[in-house]
Design a protein around this motif. Sequence first.
Motif, PDB file in Angstrom:
ATOM      1  N   THR A 123      28.236 -24.203   4.750  1.00 40.30           N
ATOM      2  CA  THR A 123      28.499 -23.737   6.108  1.00 40.30           C
ATOM      3  C   THR A 123      28.396 -22.215   6.118  1.00 40.30           C
ATOM      4  N   HIS A 150      25.184  -7.175 -10.879  1.00 42.32           N
ATOM      5  CA  HIS A 150      26.623  -6.992 -11.065  1.00 42.32           C
ATOM      6  C   HIS A 150      27.309  -8.314 -11.335  1.00 42.32           C
ATOM      7  N   ALA A 205      30.470 -17.120   8.856  1.00 46.17           N
ATOM      8  CA  ALA A 205      30.547 -16.365  10.109  1.00 46.17           C
ATOM      9  C   ALA A 205      30.552 -17.328  11.306  1.00 46.17           C
TER      10      ALA A 205
HETATM   11  C1  LIG Z   1      27.068 -12.002  -4.377  1.00 45.81           C
HETATM   12  S1  LIG Z   1      27.264 -13.740  -4.227  1.00 45.81           S
HETATM   13  C2  LIG Z   1      28.885 -13.955  -4.924  1.00 45.81           C
HETATM   14  C3  LIG Z   1      29.029 -15.229  -5.662  1.00 45.81           C
HETATM   15  C4  LIG Z   1      30.351 -15.433  -6.381  1.00 45.81           C
HETATM   16  N1  LIG Z   1      31.439 -15.632  -5.447  1.00 45.81           N
HETATM   17  C5  LIG Z   1      30.626 -14.258  -7.294  1.00 45.81           C
HETATM   18  O1  LIG Z   1      31.500 -13.466  -6.962  1.00 45.81           O
HETATM   19  O2  LIG Z   1      30.002 -14.149  -8.340  1.00 45.81           O
HETATM   20  C6  LIG Z   1      27.567 -13.938  -2.467  1.00 45.81           C
HETATM   21  C7  LIG Z   1      27.551 -15.358  -2.001  1.00 45.81           C
HETATM   22  O3  LIG Z   1      28.079 -15.405  -0.678  1.00 45.81           O
HETATM   23  C8  LIG Z   1      27.269 -16.233   0.095  1.00 45.81           C
HETATM   24  N2  LIG Z   1      27.371 -15.842   1.496  1.00 45.81           N
HETATM   25  C9  LIG Z   1      26.971 -14.691   2.060  1.00 45.81           C
HETATM   26  N3  LIG Z   1      27.209 -14.708   3.376  1.00 45.81           N
HETATM   27  C10 LIG Z   1      27.772 -15.890   3.662  1.00 45.81           C
HETATM   28  C11 LIG Z   1      28.234 -16.509   4.860  1.00 45.81           C
HETATM   29  N4  LIG Z   1      28.157 -15.907   6.039  1.00 45.81           N
HETATM   30  N5  LIG Z   1      28.753 -17.745   4.782  1.00 45.81           N
HETATM   31  C12 LIG Z   1      28.843 -18.373   3.597  1.00 45.81           C
HETATM   32  N6  LIG Z   1      28.421 -17.846   2.441  1.00 45.81           N
HETATM   33  C13 LIG Z   1      27.886 -16.611   2.466  1.00 45.81           C
HETATM   34  C14 LIG Z   1      25.886 -16.057  -0.460  1.00 45.81           C
HETATM   35  O4  LIG Z   1      25.056 -17.183  -0.140  1.00 45.81           O
HETATM   36  C15 LIG Z   1      26.152 -15.914  -1.937  1.00 45.81           C
HETATM   37  O5  LIG Z   1      26.095 -17.152  -2.583  1.00 45.81           O
END
Ligand SMILES: C[S@@+](CC[C@H](N)C(=O)[O-])C[C@H]1O[C@@H](n2cnc3c(N)ncnc32)[C@H](O)[C@@H]1O
Lengths: 62, 498
Positions: free
Chosen positions: B356, B284, B359
């Motif tokens: 970082t 997606h 959560a």
């Molecule tokens: C599906 S990608 C979305 C990337 C971009 N923002 C986009 O919309 O195309 C989700 C991102 O959120 C990060 N992520 C998920 N849980 C996280 C957390 N608890 N803290 C920081 N980053 C998180 C993942 O590492 C990943 O890079």
Amino acid sequence: MIFGYLDPGSGSMILQAVIGGLAGIGVAFKAYRARRAINKAETGSEAGDVSAVEETTQPAES
Amino acid sequence: MSARWRKPPSPPSPELAHPEPAPTDVSTPDPGSFRDPASRVVIDGDKVVRLLDERGLEGWRSLSATKFFRTAVADGRLIESVEVDPPDGSAAALAHPRLDFISYPYEWTFSMLRDAALLQLDLLEGALGAGLTIKDATPYNVQFVDGRPVFIDVGSFEAYRSGEPWIGYRQFTRQFLFPLLLRAWAGVPFQPWLRGDLEGPTAEQMAKLLPAGKRLNTSALLHVRLQARMESRMGDRSVRRELGEAGFTADLILANVRKLKKLVASLEWEGADQGWSTYVECSHVTRDRATKGEFLEAALDRLGSRRVVDLGANDGHFSQIAAAKGALAVAVDSHEPVLDALYRGRPGPGLAIVLTDLANPSPSQGWAGRERPSLMERARPDLVIAYGLIHHLIYGASIPPREVVRWLSSFGCPVLVEFVSPADEMVVKLVGNKLPHELHPGGEEADFRALLQQHFATVAEQALGEGTRVLFALEPLPRAGGEPVITTGGEPAMTSDG
Ligand SMILES: C[S@@+](CC[C@H](N)C(=O)[O-])C[C@H]1O[C@@H](n2cnc3c(N)ncnc32)[C@H](O)[C@@H]1O
């Protein structure tokens, strides 16, 4: 023994001479002996053995 | 060079080269800079002013007279400094540009800490060549400006006194070398350690963590095992004078520094190759990217945002869009490989990187609990992007949807959020191991809209792809009594050196 605002650590200071190479190992040994002599004079006791410095001439087996 | 630091939007900043004659306000000492008595930092409006005592002034005179200093400033390795009138009680004062954003080593990726270490060694080598030394060796003296490491603690330089060892060596090993070895040799991330213990692992601790295959490595023997051994043998018996008398020279430091440079430059970590992998997995992402980009650009144009925090930034695509429009964009993610790849790609002006877990974001910590302010205090965005993130928080980290929305509103600024419904294929994957009753209720679109209404006004929305995702452009509702949402403990740190 804090001179600046940062404690450099005595062991770490002597080690630096050792890392510096052959010439440095001599420096480290000399400094260590001088320190030991001072301790002896001050307290009448051994300041520890010199084996830690001696080992540095054959680091591969430590 | 001076264009590398974007000035904060308001109030307009006085020209650094022609500082205001107004006396420096010394009442706001920077919470992250007080350990060195010869040099401390105060925040004065949008200037950072370093106050020097007689010793600090001596160091500054020695430094500023050298060609090494001018070169290091000119090529961006050392922060710019301008002498200004010192306030009463100080021998001299230096004004520095105030950096837009401060990050800490426990928020850096492997390559960032490695580059900071190389900068530290490089500057020490150059300084020794110019008859100077650097009296400490901490990554808090390095900041990333436009994706490049810059040494910010001009007060760390002083004239080299012959016979002196490198005072910062132990600190260098604890705060740079051992953390890098942890990752490169043992495959263990250093950030949790540096976040938990701001001094870094001791030689003794590191010796216990050396993997079997590295125990006889020469660098491991010297910097780790022998240092541990000598530390425990020597205790705190002074040897500084004895070393000088035994013939210690700057050449010995130089030999050590050059070996360390080689060692540090050779270190790699296993995550370096998997940079984009997690990204490609999400189909997606490519599908919706253009739409999400346009939605962001529309918001940036409408709001004139200057300071954007991109939560779950991944490869930094949307941060780059914001940066290209002249904003400072802070790309926040918990996945080290993607941020490391972003850093190594030299992201250019306006982009800052923070590793970082959202959560559990970096807390306020250090002396008095405020030497290193929390990420939430330092972020201060005027626009938050939360694209492709909240399902990770809700279904991955088990944060209830109402908490996620409340948290987004706590930034106190407009938010762009991508809603992801429980029916979305990614959510189905994320909840694979959970039973329906183990999930927080309230994840459906209607529930989410109701939650948003409690905190925000929706100014735009846009359905995405297969109808399981919706983009919302939100503006915070005016608060009763205008109470601040995030209470910060006074001025946020604008320097980090200690
Ligand atoms: C599906 S990608 C979305 C990337 C971009 N923002 C986009 O919309 O195309 C989700 C991102 O959120 C990060 N992520 C998920 N849980 C996280 C957390 N608890 N803290 C920081 N980053 C998180 C993942 O590492 C990943 O890079």
